[in-house]
Write an enzyme that holds these catalytic residues in place. Structure first.
Site, PDB file in Angstrom:
ATOM      1  N   LYS A 126       0.871  -1.187   0.000  1.00 52.50           N
ATOM      2  CA  LYS A 126       0.000   0.000   0.000  1.00 52.50           C
ATOM      3  C   LYS A 126       0.896   1.221   0.000  1.00 52.50           C
ATOM      4  O   LYS A 126       2.036   1.157   0.454  1.00 52.50           O
ATOM      5  CB  LYS A 126      -0.882   0.000   1.258  1.00 52.50           C
ATOM      6  CG  LYS A 126      -2.123   0.845   1.155  1.00 52.50           C
ATOM      7  CD  LYS A 126      -3.261   0.122   0.466  1.00 52.50           C
ATOM      8  CE  LYS A 126      -4.421   1.053   0.186  1.00 52.50           C
ATOM      9  NZ  LYS A 126      -5.605   0.327  -0.320  1.00 52.50           N
ATOM     10  N   ASP A 166      -6.937   4.352  -4.624  1.00 51.79           N
ATOM     11  CA  ASP A 166      -7.609   4.219  -3.333  1.00 51.79           C
ATOM     12  C   ASP A 166      -8.235   5.600  -3.076  1.00 51.79           C
ATOM     13  O   ASP A 166      -8.442   6.355  -4.038  1.00 51.79           O
ATOM     14  CB  ASP A 166      -6.618   3.818  -2.222  1.00 51.79           C
ATOM     15  CG  ASP A 166      -7.295   3.417  -0.917  1.00 51.79           C
ATOM     16  OD1 ASP A 166      -7.873   2.325  -0.855  1.00 51.79           O
ATOM     17  OD2 ASP A 166      -7.272   4.205   0.051  1.00 51.79           O
TER      18      ASP A 166
HETATM   19  P1  NDP Z   1     -12.995   7.773  -2.812  1.00 54.78           P
HETATM   20  O1  NDP Z   1     -11.960   8.799  -2.568  1.00 54.78           O
HETATM   21  O2  NDP Z   1     -13.524   7.570  -4.194  1.00 54.78           O
HETATM   22  O3  NDP Z   1     -14.258   8.075  -1.871  1.00 54.78           O
HETATM   23  C1  NDP Z   1     -14.173   8.132  -0.485  1.00 54.78           C
HETATM   24  C2  NDP Z   1     -15.533   8.570   0.047  1.00 54.78           C
HETATM   25  O4  NDP Z   1     -15.531   8.429   1.462  1.00 54.78           O
HETATM   26  C3  NDP Z   1     -15.827  10.020  -0.249  1.00 54.78           C
HETATM   27  O5  NDP Z   1     -17.227  10.198  -0.456  1.00 54.78           O
HETATM   28  C4  NDP Z   1     -15.388  10.714   1.035  1.00 54.78           C
HETATM   29  O6  NDP Z   1     -16.019  11.947   1.297  1.00 54.78           O
HETATM   30  C5  NDP Z   1     -15.835   9.691   2.053  1.00 54.78           C
HETATM   31  N1  NDP Z   1     -15.099   9.876   3.301  1.00 54.78           N
HETATM   32  C6  NDP Z   1     -13.763   9.866   3.475  1.00 54.78           C
HETATM   33  N2  NDP Z   1     -13.464  10.089   4.769  1.00 54.78           N
HETATM   34  C7  NDP Z   1     -14.661  10.237   5.409  1.00 54.78           C
HETATM   35  C8  NDP Z   1     -15.032  10.476   6.753  1.00 54.78           C
HETATM   36  N3  NDP Z   1     -14.100  10.607   7.709  1.00 54.78           N
HETATM   37  N4  NDP Z   1     -16.354  10.529   7.055  1.00 54.78           N
HETATM   38  C9  NDP Z   1     -17.303  10.396   6.093  1.00 54.78           C
HETATM   39  N5  NDP Z   1     -16.994  10.182   4.794  1.00 54.78           N
HETATM   40  C10 NDP Z   1     -15.698  10.095   4.469  1.00 54.78           C
HETATM   41  O7  NDP Z   1     -12.415   6.414  -2.224  1.00 54.78           O
HETATM   42  P2  NDP Z   1     -12.848   4.916  -2.519  1.00 54.78           P
HETATM   43  O8  NDP Z   1     -14.319   4.853  -2.720  1.00 54.78           O
HETATM   44  O9  NDP Z   1     -11.945   4.377  -3.541  1.00 54.78           O
HETATM   45  O10 NDP Z   1     -12.457   4.210  -1.134  1.00 54.78           O
HETATM   46  C11 NDP Z   1     -13.363   4.127  -0.031  1.00 54.78           C
HETATM   47  C12 NDP Z   1     -12.902   3.032   0.909  1.00 54.78           C
HETATM   48  O11 NDP Z   1     -12.886   1.786   0.204  1.00 54.78           O
HETATM   49  C13 NDP Z   1     -11.506   3.178   1.495  1.00 54.78           C
HETATM   50  O12 NDP Z   1     -11.492   2.619   2.794  1.00 54.78           O
HETATM   51  C14 NDP Z   1     -10.638   2.330   0.574  1.00 54.78           C
HETATM   52  O13 NDP Z   1      -9.457   1.906   1.193  1.00 54.78           O
HETATM   53  C15 NDP Z   1     -11.606   1.176   0.341  1.00 54.78           C
HETATM   54  N6  NDP Z   1     -11.323   0.373  -0.845  1.00 54.78           N
HETATM   55  C16 NDP Z   1     -11.260   0.948  -2.087  1.00 54.78           C
HETATM   56  C17 NDP Z   1     -11.029   0.159  -3.185  1.00 54.78           C
HETATM   57  C18 NDP Z   1     -11.061   0.709  -4.561  1.00 54.78           C
HETATM   58  O14 NDP Z   1     -11.004  -0.104  -5.513  1.00 54.78           O
HETATM   59  N7  NDP Z   1     -11.172   2.010  -4.772  1.00 54.78           N
HETATM   60  C19 NDP Z   1     -10.752  -1.293  -3.056  1.00 54.78           C
HETATM   61  C20 NDP Z   1     -10.934  -1.802  -1.723  1.00 54.78           C
HETATM   62  C21 NDP Z   1     -11.181  -0.984  -0.672  1.00 54.78           C
HETATM   63  P3  NDP Z   1     -15.226  13.351   1.105  1.00 54.78           P
HETATM   64  O15 NDP Z   1     -15.095  13.525  -0.375  1.00 54.78           O
HETATM   65  O16 NDP Z   1     -16.106  14.358   1.776  1.00 54.78           O
HETATM   66  O17 NDP Z   1     -13.902  13.172   1.803  1.00 54.78           O
END
Ligand code: NDP
Length: 443
Positions: A126, A166
């Site tokens: 990572k 991510d």
């Molecule tokens: P993105 O950056 O596309 O989206 C993240 C989302 O989570 C945004 O809507 C963001 O809101 C919100 N968010 C982040 N921090 C907070 C918080 N403290 N409270 C509330 N909302 C929050 O990321 P991903 O969708 O790619 O990733 C999301 C999760 O999934 C992570 O844990 C990642 O590690 C996991 N993951 C992702 C994979 C992938 O293929 N992308 C694969 C496996 C796991 P805002 O914009 O307001 O910050």
């Protein structure tokens, strides 16, 4: 015999000030130590656990770049190469001001077990940076990505380490990172996944984590002779994982009532439709705007989605976003399944609540493995110079998620019939890595 308290004391002493890493290790070894003591006592002498909890390599570097006002900015970049026993390091890059070594080590550690569960030959890693992409111009993002890759390129390679996206790293960032890698190395190779479909990417990669999550939940329900049809689902996040989880849930006949981001939660009493989802995607981070067009929706500033009554909860935002109190509310409201799209979104106390209530708790390392699985398929396509169509990738994704579900049942079924998915995923993901480490000697 391995002793849990002693081992956790050792890890805490060797990794001071790394609470998230310690949390992830604890969650895994609580299941592994009894299993090793019963089935694989040789792992103790081989120090498999001490080795698996120690990254093979950690790279930290300075990332200097010019903002739009020609002011020099300095960030810190990282790559944690955790374990390469079963394949090249593989895992995403996160760009967020919250990034630190503890968080990347926890993510890399989880990735080792997750990647093993997919059945594909990929190790765990990572990386990322404390760079905050929010509010940056497109050119600033590009200059940052170019500077980041100017150091990272020497540590990665199609057969060494293959990063992906991510939080804060999507298709645009992968494009800029890949362009810079190619420019430095003069080499068009599968060194990153999540690439565009016209330049080496795989169909279904953007959708894979969210779709895979719903395929996993379908398996869970099917195992109880149930389906997603008509189920009410609360989802957190509004990013890549949340969006495609919502899309697939709607396509499979469920009612999605919430999405959220760090500003608050959007609750739609009529449920989101595909049309509503597409509109939400045009709003960027200003999800509150949604309520202007759709009167069935209300925005709850600074609140999480877990207060709303649902059958299934899918935390898809970030680590430790669902605490004990949230878990108790979900259980009280009759939630039957919590499946993690995000990595470690439930606190350790929340997980205990789910287990005590005997509701299904599907940990991220199993439930969100679809993203890395399709990344693995992208590596295969790059290696043979082919591109598979949507149907082929989607059916392989489905088959992988079904296989992970079977593994969880195999190692997680308790005598009373309750399936401890966390234990199943921990043990199922561990065995292959441990056996490979044993075979490869003291390295
Ligand atoms: P993105 O950056 O596309 O989206 C993240 C989302 O989570 C945004 O809507 C963001 O809101 C919100 N968010 C982040 N921090 C907070 C918080 N403290 N409270 C509330 N909302 C929050 O990321 P991903 O969708 O790619 O990733 C999301 C999760 O999934 C992570 O844990 C990642 O590690 C996991 N993951 C992702 C994979 C992938 O293929 N992308 C694969 C496996 C796991 P805002 O914009 O307001 O910050």
């Amino acid at each position: 015999m391995l002793n849990l308290t002693k081992f956790l004391g050792y890890v805490a002493e060797h990794n001071p000030n790394e609470p998230e890493f310690l949390q992830a290790v604890t969650e895994v070894v609580e299941d592994l130590i009894p299993y090793i003591n019963n089935h694989h006592q040789d792992y103790e002498t081989l120090k498999i656990l001490e080795r698996i909890a120690e990254p093979e390599r950690v790279v930290s570097f300075r990332v200097t770049w010019l903002d739009d006002n020609n002011v020099i900015q300095v960030n810190r970049g990282y790559r944690v190469q955790m374990n390469s026993a079963i394949g090249p390091y593989k895992g995403g890059l996160r760009f967020s001001p919250t990034v630190n070594l503890s968080i990347l080590k926890f993510l890399a550690f989880e990735q080792v077990f997750k990647n093993s569960l997919t059945g594909l030959p990929i190790g765990g890693g990572k990386g990322g940076s404390d760079f905050n992409p929010k509010g940056k111009s497109d050119m600033e993002i590009m200059r940052f990505c170019q500077s980041f890759m100017t150091e990272l390129y020497r540590h990665i390679g199609a057969e060494t380490d293959v990063p992906a996206g991510d939080i804060g790293v999507g298709g645009r960032e992968i494009g800029y990172l890949y362009g810079q890698y190619k420019r430095i190395q003069n080499n068009f190779t599968g060194v990153l996944t999540g690439k565009g479909v016209h330049w080496g990417g795989s169909y279904i990669r953007p959708e894979a984590t969210g779709y895979g999550l719903l395929y996993f939940v379908s398996c869970v329900l099917d195992n109880n002779n149930d389906t997603l049809e008509g189920k009410t689902i609360a989802i957190s996040g509004a990013g890549n994982v949340a969006y495609y989880a919502a899309e697939k849930a709607i396509l499979l006949g469920a009612k999605v009532i919430t999405l959220s981001n760090s500003s608050g939660t959007l609750y739609d009493e009529d449920g989101f439709t595909l049309e509503k989802l597409h509109h939400l995607a045009t709003l960027g981070r200003d999800i509150q705007e949604f309520t202007k067009k759709y009167k069935s929706a209300t925005f709850y500033a600074e609140q999480k989605p877990w207060q709303f009554k649902c059958d299934i909860a899918l935390p898809c935002a970030t680590q430790n976003e669902l605490d004990k109190n949230d878990a108790e509310i979900l259980v009280e409201n009759g939630c039957i399944c919590v499946a993690e799209g995000a990595n470690m979104p439930s606190t350790a106390e929340a997980v205990k609540v789910f287990h005590a209530a005997k509701i299904v708790y599907a940990p991220g390392k199993a439930a969100n493995a679809g993203g890395v699985a399709v990344s693995g398929l992208e590596m295969s396509q790059n290696a043979i110079g082919q591109q598979w169509n949507t149907q082929k990738v989607d059916s392989q994704l489905k088959a992988i998620m079904e296989n992970i579900h079977r593994t969880c049942i195999r190692y997680g079924k308790e005598e009373c019939g309750y399936i401890n998915y966390l234990r199943g995923a921990n043990i199922g993901g561990f065995i292959k890595v441990a056996e490979a480490m044993k075979a490869q000697g003291v390295v």
